[in-house]
Design a protein around this motif. Structure first.
Motif, PDB file in Angstrom:
ATOM      1  N   VAL A   1       0.837  -1.203   0.000  1.00  0.00           N
ATOM      2  CA  VAL A   1       0.000   0.000   0.000  1.00  0.00           C
ATOM      3  C   VAL A   1       0.873   1.254   0.000  1.00  0.00           C
ATOM      4  O   VAL A   1       0.591   2.221  -0.723  1.00  0.00           O
TER       5      VAL A   1
ATOM      6  N   ASP B   1       1.002   4.180  -2.821  1.00  0.00           N
ATOM      7  CA  ASP B   1       0.869   5.583  -2.447  1.00  0.00           C
ATOM      8  C   ASP B   1       2.033   6.394  -3.009  1.00  0.00           C
ATOM      9  O   ASP B   1       1.847   7.502  -3.539  1.00  0.00           O
TER      10      ASP B   1
ATOM     11  N   ALA C   1      -3.990  -6.261   0.048  1.00  0.00           N
ATOM     12  CA  ALA C   1      -3.178  -5.194  -0.533  1.00  0.00           C
ATOM     13  C   ALA C   1      -3.988  -4.394  -1.545  1.00  0.00           C
ATOM     14  O   ALA C   1      -3.897  -3.157  -1.600  1.00  0.00           O
TER      15      ALA C   1
ATOM     16  N   GLY D   1      -6.445  -2.170   0.327  1.00  0.00           N
ATOM     17  CA  GLY D   1      -5.788  -1.015   0.917  1.00  0.00           C
ATOM     18  C   GLY D   1      -5.373   0.018  -0.118  1.00  0.00           C
ATOM     19  O   GLY D   1      -5.487   1.228   0.116  1.00  0.00           O
ATOM     20  N   ALA D   2      -4.884  -0.429  -1.273  1.00  0.00           N
ATOM     21  CA  ALA D   2      -4.467   0.513  -2.320  1.00  0.00           C
ATOM     22  C   ALA D   2      -5.665   1.250  -2.904  1.00  0.00           C
ATOM     23  O   ALA D   2      -5.582   2.447  -3.217  1.00  0.00           O
TER      24      ALA D   2
END
Length: 339
Positions: A235, A239, A281, A284-285
């Motif tokens: 994540v 970002d 993952a 979250g991304a």
């Protein structure tokens, strides 16, 4: 050839763990270590025929899906020796001759249905003049002129004037895919990418100024990553990619099978991610809300540790790919890896 910038790589100062010292800290030593653990290349490749091509679909960023022609071009090997790469398996000992790449594209397009976008991946860097002769670029541009978006892959250090000139030759939007892999500086150095985060950031900035979109490839649970850190690290990497200017982040579960990763697995320094890790993952991304997030679902079953929930987890990630909205992770009473 004008280069945007190639990072110089410092030596890695490892801790006292002798297991880590089995993997060299210097660039040349790592190159030799990685090459020594390789198997054989795929035989019977034809320099005039791509080794794979197919039509697929992916989200277009506006809430819909679009059709994509994906062509894996046959070519010589990339000059970098990245630790996690297995693309060398489908390469030739030497780069192809001038005119071969346009012929490969013609071969694939004559056999594929009409699509809106096209991906040209060549197991290396599209703007490496040793791989794609610059004299072939005008002909390639003509062949892809009908596509709304043209996606090619390149190492950040080889993105220079050639990329900007190719953008002017095509009618559609140019998108450049680059392997960020990880935003953890220490892990990125160990992956033997031959770049650092500043190199990636500067390349993104230059491309953004030129109106070229960026797609960042991110590894989920690369070597030297404790499984408990895999999701937050992926994540954070997404970002970073979005902050640098990427429009799309592609999450790729780190696959064994290239020799080097199998050796690190034996040493306890690498473990492939389980499906719940990739699923979490991606969730979250997507929750970052900063750009398109795609999970690479190719050969996904190899990451399944529980047959009872494989279908549900795959459908869950297919849904997130399509809708670009996070969903609740699958739960499975018989799966120890269920979040």
């Amino acid at each position: 050839m004008e280069l945007i910038g190639q990072a110089t790589e410092p030596e890695i100062r490892e801790g006292p763990n002798q297991e880590i010292h089995r993997y060299p800290s210097g660039r040349q030593g790592r190159d030799r270590w990685i090459l020594a653990r390789r198997g054989r290349r795929t035989g019977d490749l034809d320099s005039r025929v791509p080794y794979a091509f197919f039509a697929e679909s992916e989200p277009d960023g506006s809430g819909n899906s679009t059709s994509v022609a994906t062509i894996f071009l046959t070519n010589g090997e990339c000059p970098w020796r990245c630790l996690t790469c297995d693309l060398w398996k489908n390469t030739l000992p030497e780069p192809v001759e001038p005119g071969a790449i346009p012929e490969q594209i013609r071969h694939a397009l004559a056999r594929l249905r009409k699509t809106n976008w096209i991906k040209l991946y060549n197991a290396g860097s599209f703007f490496d003049p040793r791989a794609i002769p610059p004299a072939d670029l005008p002909e390639i541009a003509k062949l892809v002129s009908r596509f709304q978006r043209v996606i090619v892959e390149c190492h950040p250090a080889l993105v220079g004037r050639g990329a900007l000139e190719f953008r002017e030759l095509i009618d559609g939007k140019l998108e450049l895919a680059m392997g960020l892999e990880s935003a953890d500086p220490g892990i990125l150095r160990r992956l033997n990418k031959g770049m650092d985060l500043n190199c990636f950031r500067k390349t993104c900035r230059r491309l953004d100024e030129a109106g070229v979109a960026v797609r960042a490839f991110i590894l989920v649970q690369p070597p030297f990553t404790p499984p408990v850190e895999s999701v937050p690290q992926a994540v954070r990497s997404a970002d970073f990619a979005f902050e640098a200017g990427a429009e799309t982040a592609v999450l790729i579960p780190t696959r064994p099978g290239n020799g080097a990763l199998d050796e690190l697995a034996r040493q306890g320094l690498f473990k492939p991610p389980a499906l719940p890790t990739l699923e979490a993952a991606m969730e979250g991304a997507l929750e970052l809300g900063r750009g398109r997030v795609l999970a690479d679902l190719w050969d996904l079953e190899q990451f399944s540790v529980c047959p009872d929930c494989f279908k549900e987890r795959r459908q869950n990630m297919e849904t997130m790919n399509r809708t670009q909205r996070p969903t609740r992770p699958a739960t499975c009473p018989s799966c120890e890896d269920s979040p």
